[in-house]
Design an enzyme around this catalytic site. Sequence first.
Site, PDB file in Angstrom:
ATOM      1  N   SER A 181      52.258  23.646  44.342  1.00  0.00           N
ATOM      2  CA  SER A 181      53.613  23.615  43.776  1.00  0.00           C
ATOM      3  C   SER A 181      54.243  24.980  44.018  1.00  0.00           C
ATOM      4  O   SER A 181      53.532  25.992  44.109  1.00  0.00           O
ATOM      5  CB  SER A 181      53.554  23.381  42.265  1.00  0.00           C
ATOM      6  N   TYR A 185      49.619  25.382  33.997  1.00  0.00           N
ATOM      7  CA  TYR A 185      49.920  24.584  35.191  1.00  0.00           C
ATOM      8  C   TYR A 185      50.178  25.494  36.401  1.00  0.00           C
ATOM      9  O   TYR A 185      49.608  25.294  37.482  1.00  0.00           O
ATOM     10  CB  TYR A 185      51.145  23.715  34.907  1.00  0.00           C
TER      11      TYR A 185
HETATM   12  P1  NAD Z   1      53.124  11.646  38.874  1.00  0.00           P
HETATM   13  O1  NAD Z   1      53.049  11.619  37.406  1.00  0.00           O
HETATM   14  O2  NAD Z   1      53.725  10.485  39.565  1.00  0.00           O
HETATM   15  O3  NAD Z   1      51.687  11.871  39.510  1.00  0.00           O
HETATM   16  C1  NAD Z   1      50.649  12.565  38.896  1.00  0.00           C
HETATM   17  C2  NAD Z   1      49.451  11.658  38.943  1.00  0.00           C
HETATM   18  O4  NAD Z   1      48.304  12.402  38.593  1.00  0.00           O
HETATM   19  C3  NAD Z   1      49.502  10.511  37.954  1.00  0.00           C
HETATM   20  O5  NAD Z   1      50.116   9.368  38.509  1.00  0.00           O
HETATM   21  C4  NAD Z   1      48.049  10.266  37.659  1.00  0.00           C
HETATM   22  O6  NAD Z   1      47.564   9.161  38.385  1.00  0.00           O
HETATM   23  C5  NAD Z   1      47.356  11.507  38.173  1.00  0.00           C
HETATM   24  N1  NAD Z   1      46.525  12.121  37.139  1.00  0.00           N
HETATM   25  C6  NAD Z   1      46.897  12.993  36.167  1.00  0.00           C
HETATM   26  N2  NAD Z   1      45.837  13.317  35.419  1.00  0.00           N
HETATM   27  C7  NAD Z   1      44.778  12.641  35.921  1.00  0.00           C
HETATM   28  C8  NAD Z   1      43.399  12.558  35.590  1.00  0.00           C
HETATM   29  N3  NAD Z   1      42.882  13.260  34.577  1.00  0.00           N
HETATM   30  N4  NAD Z   1      42.599  11.735  36.308  1.00  0.00           N
HETATM   31  C9  NAD Z   1      43.110  10.999  37.335  1.00  0.00           C
HETATM   32  N5  NAD Z   1      44.396  11.065  37.724  1.00  0.00           N
HETATM   33  C10 NAD Z   1      45.221  11.867  37.017  1.00  0.00           C
HETATM   34  O7  NAD Z   1      53.894  12.988  39.256  1.00  0.00           O
HETATM   35  P2  NAD Z   1      54.075  13.760  40.648  1.00  0.00           P
HETATM   36  O8  NAD Z   1      55.169  14.698  40.396  1.00  0.00           O
HETATM   37  O9  NAD Z   1      54.154  12.830  41.769  1.00  0.00           O
HETATM   38  O10 NAD Z   1      52.747  14.618  40.738  1.00  0.00           O
HETATM   39  C11 NAD Z   1      51.928  14.638  41.880  1.00  0.00           C
HETATM   40  C12 NAD Z   1      51.518  16.049  42.213  1.00  0.00           C
HETATM   41  O11 NAD Z   1      52.659  16.790  42.616  1.00  0.00           O
HETATM   42  C13 NAD Z   1      50.898  16.802  41.039  1.00  0.00           C
HETATM   43  O12 NAD Z   1      49.775  17.536  41.505  1.00  0.00           O
HETATM   44  C14 NAD Z   1      51.995  17.749  40.634  1.00  0.00           C
HETATM   45  O13 NAD Z   1      51.488  18.907  40.043  1.00  0.00           O
HETATM   46  C15 NAD Z   1      52.658  18.031  41.970  1.00  0.00           C
HETATM   47  N6  NAD Z   1      53.996  18.570  41.882  1.00  0.00           N
HETATM   48  C16 NAD Z   1      55.014  17.838  41.352  1.00  0.00           C
HETATM   49  C17 NAD Z   1      56.278  18.396  41.294  1.00  0.00           C
HETATM   50  C18 NAD Z   1      57.445  17.647  40.725  1.00  0.00           C
HETATM   51  O14 NAD Z   1      58.504  18.239  40.520  1.00  0.00           O
HETATM   52  N7  NAD Z   1      57.334  16.364  40.460  1.00  0.00           N
HETATM   53  C19 NAD Z   1      56.502  19.701  41.762  1.00  0.00           C
HETATM   54  C20 NAD Z   1      55.451  20.408  42.298  1.00  0.00           C
HETATM   55  C21 NAD Z   1      54.189  19.844  42.353  1.00  0.00           C
END
Ligand code: NAD
Length: 295
Positions: free
Chosen positions: A188, A201
Amino acid sequence: MSQYEKKDPIGLYPAPPFPKQDQSLPGRASKMDPKPDHGETSYVGRERLTGFRGIVTGADSGIGRAAAIALSREGADLVLSYLPDEQEDAEEVRDLLEGEGRRAILKPGDLSDEAFCFELVAAAVEELGGLDTLVMVAGHQESHDDILEMTTEGIDNTFKTNIYSLFWLSQAAIPHLEPGSSIVTTGSIQGNTPSPDKLDYAVSKGAIGTFTAALAQQLAPKGIRVNSVAPGPIWTPLQPASGDPETVSHFGEGSPYGRPGQPAELGAAYVHLVSPESSYTSGTTITIAGATPNY
Ligand code: NAD
Ligand code: MG
């Protein structure tokens, strides 16, 4: 409109203010307003990953769902990992991919549990007949304004989900990965430019960049590449499930595009990093943040 058609990225997707909305972790894609775009109607595959066999974590929603759709449409058969509470979202992804003729096997479970990480990889190897792709997108995010409010349990949860699981899944997968295989992590921009309320985080995301750079060197002699995607603000359930409704209604407003990215805008990066066309690409991070700097 496919991902190959020329378009102005600025007005391409909804911009804030968004309707006020609140969810609890883990969030659901189906409860978001507006609905995120994961590339369902736009991602066109070009047979770039024919015969590939992969695991995608966090594949039920958000960036993981977009990565799964893109990898699958390029020809990969996949095991989809997610939390049991997310069964409905995961089934939607499976039905879409299987309807298009690819394999998509559901494996719910908690990645903060070491034993489950090893079980997940063993199940994937068994069901897919081998493994060459490990795409780790799952992540846990909480917001706390004050470090004094943070508990060891909460910090453990963030680090076990975001960092330890990368060690465990890699340990389990590497013995099965042949030269030409690859691992992709998801960091991120928080890793380099942390928000004060995302202390644990952001630290975990910084560590993912370091993990990627170090493991890439370790696995280079085995012909296994390791890379990362570092997203900026992306419209996924993680945001309404971990932030307050007021902040979420303005999510992405301050970015140079004036809007958050959509998961669909990240799928191709995972394909690029997994594809053999990236044979000299290892140890690197692709930032996808709509011109928001990542340093
Ligand atoms: P999202 O909620 O759709 O996806 C996160 C997923 O992580 C969940 O769907 C879940 O299946 C999984 N997860 C969480 N805890 C878990 C556990 N203990 N065991 C198994 N699975 C677990 O949200 P997203 O934004 O698509 O997140 C995906 C990745 O992108 C993450 O690593 C997040 O940190 C990163 N990210 C997101 C953003 C943003 O703005 N959305 C920005 C930077 C990084
Ligand atoms: Mg989810």
